[in-house]
Write a protein that holds these residues in place. Structure first.
Motif, PDB file in Angstrom:
ATOM      1  N   LYS A  87      29.155  85.089  38.927  1.00 21.94           N
ATOM      2  CA  LYS A  87      29.239  83.913  39.782  1.00 21.94           C
ATOM      3  C   LYS A  87      30.508  84.003  40.624  1.00 21.94           C
ATOM      4  CE  LYS A  87      25.669  81.288  38.658  1.00 21.94           C
ATOM      5  NZ  LYS A  87      24.662  80.843  39.659  1.00 21.94           N
ATOM      6  N   PHE A  89      32.464  81.266  43.316  1.00 21.27           N
ATOM      7  CA  PHE A  89      32.631  80.081  44.148  1.00 21.27           C
ATOM      8  C   PHE A  89      33.867  80.307  45.009  1.00 21.27           C
ATOM      9  CE2 PHE A  89      30.354  78.511  40.419  1.00 21.27           C
ATOM     10  CZ  PHE A  89      29.319  77.807  41.007  1.00 21.27           C
ATOM     11  N   TRP A 101      32.499  73.226  39.592  1.00 22.70           N
ATOM     12  CA  TRP A 101      32.213  74.661  39.537  1.00 22.70           C
ATOM     13  C   TRP A 101      32.417  75.196  38.120  1.00 22.70           C
ATOM     14  CZ3 TRP A 101      35.574  76.289  44.367  1.00 22.70           C
ATOM     15  CH2 TRP A 101      34.900  75.903  45.527  1.00 22.70           C
ATOM     16  N   ASN A 177      21.502  88.817  42.850  1.00 24.58           N
ATOM     17  CA  ASN A 177      20.902  87.511  43.109  1.00 24.58           C
ATOM     18  C   ASN A 177      21.844  86.560  43.847  1.00 24.58           C
ATOM     19  OD1 ASN A 177      18.419  88.093  41.771  1.00 24.58           O
ATOM     20  ND2 ASN A 177      19.429  87.782  39.808  1.00 24.58           N
ATOM     21  N   GLU A 178      23.138  86.905  43.894  1.00 25.14           N
ATOM     22  CA  GLU A 178      24.139  86.057  44.546  1.00 25.14           C
ATOM     23  C   GLU A 178      24.505  86.560  45.948  1.00 25.14           C
ATOM     24  OE1 GLU A 178      25.720  83.191  43.087  1.00 25.14           O
ATOM     25  OE2 GLU A 178      24.009  83.437  41.740  1.00 25.14           O
ATOM     26  N   ASP A 180      23.255  86.480  48.941  1.00 22.79           N
ATOM     27  CA  ASP A 180      23.122  85.599  50.107  1.00 22.79           C
ATOM     28  C   ASP A 180      23.753  84.227  49.892  1.00 22.79           C
ATOM     29  OD1 ASP A 180      21.717  87.564  51.531  1.00 22.79           O
ATOM     30  OD2 ASP A 180      19.825  86.982  50.566  1.00 22.79           O
ATOM     31  N   ASN A 181      24.399  84.027  48.762  1.00 25.34           N
ATOM     32  CA  ASN A 181      25.097  82.778  48.491  1.00 25.34           C
ATOM     33  C   ASN A 181      26.277  82.644  49.456  1.00 25.34           C
ATOM     34  OD1 ASN A 181      26.957  80.849  47.297  1.00 25.34           O
ATOM     35  ND2 ASN A 181      25.764  81.019  45.410  1.00 25.34           N
ATOM     36  N   HIS A 182      26.442  81.478  50.075  1.00 25.71           N
ATOM     37  CA  HIS A 182      27.513  81.335  51.077  1.00 25.71           C
ATOM     38  C   HIS A 182      28.894  81.510  50.467  1.00 25.71           C
ATOM     39  CE1 HIS A 182      27.804  77.145  49.584  1.00 25.71           C
ATOM     40  NE2 HIS A 182      29.010  77.147  50.111  1.00 25.71           N
ATOM     41  N   HIS A 183      29.035  81.215  49.162  1.00 21.37           N
ATOM     42  CA  HIS A 183      30.315  81.451  48.494  1.00 21.37           C
ATOM     43  C   HIS A 183      30.613  82.953  48.434  1.00 21.37           C
ATOM     44  CE1 HIS A 183      31.058  77.340  47.100  1.00 21.37           C
ATOM     45  NE2 HIS A 183      29.774  77.267  46.818  1.00 21.37           N
TER      46      HIS A 183
END
Length: 237
Positions: A87, A89, A101, A177-178, A180-183
């Motif tokens: 993860k 953030f 978070w 899986n992360e 394309d996450n904007h973070h």
């Protein structure tokens, strides 16, 4: 002052971090001066319940304002000699959002039957943030087991630069899986924009360095000590 926060967010999303910094902030940063884009690897990550050493590291900003530095909280595991980022953030966020978070990380790990240690960089006046964690704990009826990292840290630029060897060797892998996450995108922009002595946002890479340091420290503290076997001497006195 000329642009609203909505305008700035639109610029970052529309033309990207580097062009926005160059065109609107008079900050001609160069992409990939220390970290190369092809060093950033995404892939499958090990199941969390198989990862013995897992850290969630927070680098908070000092002020709870829209103009403050970005805040970053990650979740990184060490498995078979590789660092896996589960993860990330990384954003300009309120203190309440930042605290949440931590709960997202803890809940995600617990759902997968894993265990994570949560750490926060503890520098001058940073303890003022603890009241915000206490307020959220009262609402949820459970606190985060957050620890303060009191390490006497070397220069920030030197610490972040030290990560380049891990990236170049492919020892840091981000959860695919992360991607394309904007973070994650903001973190990647910060990493590629990083250059010692140049003023750019560095909170994401700084938090990653903190997590990796703690993981290597955990390995050192948990390493088995081989004292060997004592054999009877065949020499006669």
């Amino acid at each position: 002052q000329r642009y609203s926060m909505l305008d700035l967010c639109y610029m970052f999303m529309k033309i990207g971090y580097f062009m926005t910094e160059r065109e609107y902030f008079n900050n001609p940063i160069t992409e990939g001066k220390v970290f190369k884009k092809d060093w950033i690897q995404y892939g499958k990550v090990p199941a969390l319940n198989n990862v013995k050493f897992l850290i969630g590291y927070l680098d908070p900003a000092f002020k709870d304002k829209k103009t403050s530095d970005t805040r970053s909280w990650n979740c990184v595991g060490l498995y078979k000699g590789k660092f896996y980022v589960y993860k990330m953030f990384c954003d300009r966020a309120s203190t309440v959002t930042m605290v949440n978070w931590g709960y997202e990380i803890e809940d995600h790990v617990k759902e997968k039957n894993g265990t994570v240690q949560l750490w926060m960089e503890e520098v001058f006046l940073q303890d003022l943030l603890y009241k915000d964690f206490a307020a959220e704990a009262a609402k949820r009826n459970r606190p985060l087991a957050l620890r303060g990292d009191k390490r006497q840290k070397p220069d920030k630029d030197s610490r972040i630069s030290g990560l380049s060897g891990y990236f170049e060797r492919g020892d840091i892998i981000f959860d695919e899986n992360e991607k394309d996450n904007h973070h994650m995108i903001r973190f990647q922009d910060q990493l590629l924009a990083f250059e010692p002595g140049v003023r750019t946002a560095k909170d994401g890479p700084d938090a990653l360095e903190g997590a990796i340091f703690k993981l290597t420290e955990m390995i050192a503290l948990n390493a088995d000590i081989d004292i060997g076997t004592r054999h009877k001497s065949s020499n006669k006195l």
